[in-house]
Design an enzyme around this catalytic site. Structure first.
Site, PDB file in Angstrom:
ATOM      1  N   LYS A  56       0.834  -1.209   0.000  1.00  0.00           N
ATOM      2  CA  LYS A  56       0.000   0.000   0.000  1.00  0.00           C
ATOM      3  C   LYS A  56       0.869   1.260   0.000  1.00  0.00           C
ATOM      4  CE  LYS A  56      -3.767  -2.549   2.112  1.00  0.00           C
ATOM      5  NZ  LYS A  56      -4.474  -2.981   3.328  1.00  0.00           N
ATOM      6  N   GLN A 113      -4.158  -1.602   9.812  1.00  0.00           N
ATOM      7  CA  GLN A 113      -4.146  -2.884   9.095  1.00  0.00           C
ATOM      8  C   GLN A 113      -4.775  -3.988   9.953  1.00  0.00           C
ATOM      9  OE1 GLN A 113      -3.168  -3.483   5.822  1.00  0.00           O
ATOM     10  NE2 GLN A 113      -3.981  -5.537   6.199  1.00  0.00           N
ATOM     11  N   ASP A 123     -10.463   3.547   4.659  1.00  0.00           N
ATOM     12  CA  ASP A 123     -10.502   2.091   4.461  1.00  0.00           C
ATOM     13  C   ASP A 123     -11.905   1.534   4.754  1.00  0.00           C
ATOM     14  OD1 ASP A 123      -9.091  -0.193   3.710  1.00  0.00           O
ATOM     15  OD2 ASP A 123      -8.581  -0.731   5.769  1.00  0.00           O
TER      16      ASP A 123
END
Ligand code: NAP
Length: 277
Positions: free
Chosen positions: A47, A91, A114
């Site tokens: 990413k 994450q 996200d």
């Protein structure tokens, strides 16, 4: 037909570069990794690399496995207040002694690029303005790009996780599919899958969905990503039945990353616009 992610990634990255050139904004994504899960380390590295490729700044925080909830929340609070930061990526998964839902929910909604907060999920499910979770959003982009009809079709989603199965089902429902969600307690899974026009595999088990379950001509989307670059779909047997299928790797995964970048850019543009008003 093979549903490759690459063409969609190229379009998204082109759109990103055009938006950055138009707004003269350099967005900044903050990534938080907790612990030493090798897959998570790889995902974050990919990413960060993708950010650099399109002109998004990033700052990475790698917290050790023993990090406390309070320390994690303190970092999220700091990033929420940091005017330079447009998006925060925590994450998944984080070590099990931490409360992931609580941490996700502390991310400011404007920086939830996200699509992990409860508020973001609710807004998305109601079809309101929100950043959807990136993998389901990527799958919707893929279906649209390849002109796969969703409206009126029976979509079967295997998996009901908060970041994948549940938002996937909501996005398909909002696109007027008739949606069935399956999970580990589902009885007659194979029979249900055999009635699907569109199958979305989000199980976390390598080669789980077999060709013998698939209706002739169905569309098979593999959201899975297991060790050794293996998806949740038994590709070879499903290929024989499906009219269209995503490969692993090279299908949903790269679009997921490009979607995260795109949503970071949108967040930055929105924040800049609000600040200038
Ligand atoms: P997860 O949180 O482990 O959820 C798995 C889901 O599958 C659960 O809802 C579970 O049901 C269901 N399930 C497990 N065994 C089953 C069975 N035998 N029959 C039917 N359903 C079953 O996993 P996740 O985070 O959603 O991820 C799913 C997959 O997507 C993984 O392979 C992951 O690596 C991949 N992934 C890919 C991306 C990408 O960018 N491509 C991003 C995220 C995740 P219960 O709810 O009943 O336990």
């Amino acid at each position: 037909m093979l549903l490759l992610g690459r063409p969609i990634v190229l379009i998204l990255e082109k759109n990103i570069k055009e938006e950055l050139a138009r707004t003269k904004v350099v967005p900044k994504l903050a990534t938080i990794l907790v612990g030493n899960n090798p897959s998570s380390e790889t995902y974050v590295r990919m990413k960060v690399k993708a950010c650099a490729r399109v002109g998004i700044d990033s700052i990475s925080y790698h917290l050790n496995t023993e990090t406390t909830q309070e320390e994690l929340l303190e970092l999220i609070r700091k990033l929420n207040h940091d005017q330079e930061v447009d998006g925060i990526l925590l994450q998944h998964p984080i070590p099990s002694h931490l409360d992931e839902r609580d941490a996700f929910n502390k991310i400011h909604i404007d920086k939830d690029v996200d699509g992990v907060t409860t508020t973001g999920f609710g807004n998305m499910a109601l079809g309101m303005d929100a950043n959807p979770s990136c993998t389901p959003a990527a799958i919707m982009k893929l279906l649209k790009h390849y002109k796969i009809q969703v409206e009126g079709k029976h979509a079967v989603v295997i998996g009901r996780s908060p970041i994948l199965g549940k938002p996937m089902a909501s996005l398909l429902l909002n696109a007027n599919a008739t949606v069935t969600i399956c999970h580990s307690y589902t009885e007659g899974l194979e029979q249900i899958v055999s009635t699907a026009d569109i199958v979305i595999a989000a199980v976390g088990k390598p080669n789980f969905v077999k060709g013998s379950w698939i209706k002739e001509g169905a569309v098979v989307i593999d959201a899975g990503y297991n060790g050794g670059n293996v998806g949740d779909v038994d590709f070879e047997s499903c290929l024989e039945k499906a009219s269209a299928i995503t490969p692993v790797p090279g299908g949903v995964g790269p679009i997921t990353i490009a979607t995260l970048l795109y949503q970071t850019v949108l967040s930055a543009s929105k924040r800049k616009k609000e600040n200038s008003n």
